[in-house]
Design a protein around this motif. Structure first.
Motif, mmCIF file in Angstrom:
data_model
loop_
_atom_site.group_PDB
_atom_site.id
_atom_site.type_symbol
_atom_site.label_atom_id
_atom_site.label_comp_id
_atom_site.label_asym_id
_atom_site.label_seq_id
_atom_site.Cartn_x
_atom_site.Cartn_y
_atom_site.Cartn_z
ATOM 1 N N GLU A 131 3.578 1.225 14.588
ATOM 2 C CA GLU A 131 3.086 1.918 15.781
ATOM 3 C C GLU A 131 2.014 2.923 15.386
ATOM 4 O OE1 GLU A 131 6.280 3.725 17.876
ATOM 5 O OE2 GLU A 131 7.226 1.812 18.430
ATOM 6 N N TYR A 132 1.051 3.109 16.283
ATOM 7 C CA TYR A 132 -0.025 4.060 16.034
ATOM 8 C C TYR A 132 0.336 5.432 16.595
ATOM 9 C CZ TYR A 132 -3.140 0.334 14.490
ATOM 10 O OH TYR A 132 -3.708 -0.698 13.785
ATOM 11 N N ARG A 133 -0.034 6.464 15.851
ATOM 12 C CA ARG A 133 0.129 7.838 16.339
ATOM 13 C C ARG A 133 -1.089 8.642 15.937
ATOM 14 N NH1 ARG A 133 4.256 11.468 12.850
ATOM 15 N NH2 ARG A 133 3.112 12.989 14.061
ATOM 16 N N MET A 134 -1.347 9.714 16.661
ATOM 17 C CA MET A 134 -2.516 10.549 16.398
ATOM 18 C C MET A 134 -2.080 11.808 15.649
ATOM 19 S SD MET A 134 -4.468 8.426 17.809
ATOM 20 C CE MET A 134 -6.103 9.158 17.842
ATOM 21 N N VAL A 135 -2.815 12.134 14.589
ATOM 22 C CA VAL A 135 -2.539 13.345 13.800
ATOM 23 C C VAL A 135 -3.805 14.186 13.765
ATOM 24 C CG1 VAL A 135 -1.879 14.269 11.546
ATOM 25 C CG2 VAL A 135 -0.836 12.142 12.376
ATOM 26 N N ARG A 136 -3.710 15.432 14.166
ATOM 27 C CA ARG A 136 -4.874 16.320 14.167
ATOM 28 C C ARG A 136 -5.088 16.885 12.761
ATOM 29 N NH1 ARG A 136 -3.608 20.474 18.876
ATOM 30 N NH2 ARG A 136 -5.645 21.271 18.240
ATOM 31 N N PRO A 137 -6.321 16.788 12.230
ATOM 32 C CA PRO A 137 -6.587 17.273 10.859
ATOM 33 C C PRO A 137 -6.180 18.730 10.643
ATOM 34 C CG PRO A 137 -8.437 15.973 11.631
ATOM 35 C CD PRO A 137 -7.519 16.144 12.815
#
Length: 230
Positions: A131-137
């Motif tokens: 599954e794809y998830r978004m991670v903020r730098p």
């Protein structure tokens, strides 16, 4: 539009803070709170929070502990000896009362630039367990290489994905430093260091290759100058 909250139990300070902020950033939204409880009830909707440390009821430190990582915290205090406490809860900066005009302008300008930079940065798209998830730098403390996998240690915990450290290093850019072949650290979260280790603000310890010590120090000093901390 940048959202700014000011929280102080002295109405004169609230009025003065709002005036200074609107003078410098006319198109921002400013909300005023006269207690920590009131601020918490409103929820973490601000980008920047100016927070008094000494207030009746819940003090600024207790409030900050609940708002940790949800906004840039700038503490406002009349007691210089409380300044070090501010950094224990991840404060972006502090201001001493009575407020000095030039210092206020510099701190607010830096905070504004930091928020704008965050809003511009695109989150990383990470594939984890199919599954794809978004991670903020800006939420990444450090990245650790584990064979063919990368472990991203973030303020939300850690996530694991397949990838190459070199490619991620290029994607994350100049705010990160490859301190060891197996570690990539976010310079924002560096707390202390010596010739073989870097301690981060989440109390993690990562290796610093001895041959990279001089380069790391120069890179970190350049980062602090860019951020206005030197």
């Amino acid at each position: 539009m940048i959202e700014i909250a000011v929280c102080d139990d002295d109405m004169r300070i609230l009025t003065d803070l709002e005036r200074r902020i609107r003078q410098q950033i006319p198109d921002c939204r400013v909300r005023r709170f006269s207690s920590g409880e009131q601020l918490l009830e409103a929820g973490p909707q601000a980008d920047i929070i100016f927070l008094d440390i000494e207030m009746e009821g819940m003090d600024g430190m207790a409030v900050a502990d609940k708002l940790k990582d949800s906004a840039l915290l700038i503490f406002v205090t009349a007691h210089e000896d409380r300044v070090f406490d501010a950094f224990d809860v991840g404060a972006f900066h502090y201001l001493l009362k009575p407020l000095e005009e030039e210092k206020f302008r510099k701190v607010l300008k830096r905070a504004q630039e930091e928020i704008q930079k965050k809003k511009r940065k695109k989150p990383l798209k990470i594939k984890e367990k199919g599954e794809y998830r978004m991670v903020r730098p800006e939420e990444i403390y450090y990245v650790e290489s584990n064979g063919r996998k990368l472990l991203l240690h973030t303020v939300q915990g850690f996530t694991e994905c397949y990838g190459r450290m070199q490619e991620l290093e290029q994607e994350l850019g100049e705010d990160f430093y490859r301190c060891h072949r197996g570690y990539l650290v976010h310079l924002k979260y560096v707390d202390s260091y010596d010739s073989s280790n870097i301690q981060l603000k989440d109390h993690s310890m990562v290796y610093l290759a001895r041959q990279k010590y001089g380069e790391f120090v120069r890179t970190y000093m350049d980062y602090l100058r860019r951020m206005g901390d030197m």
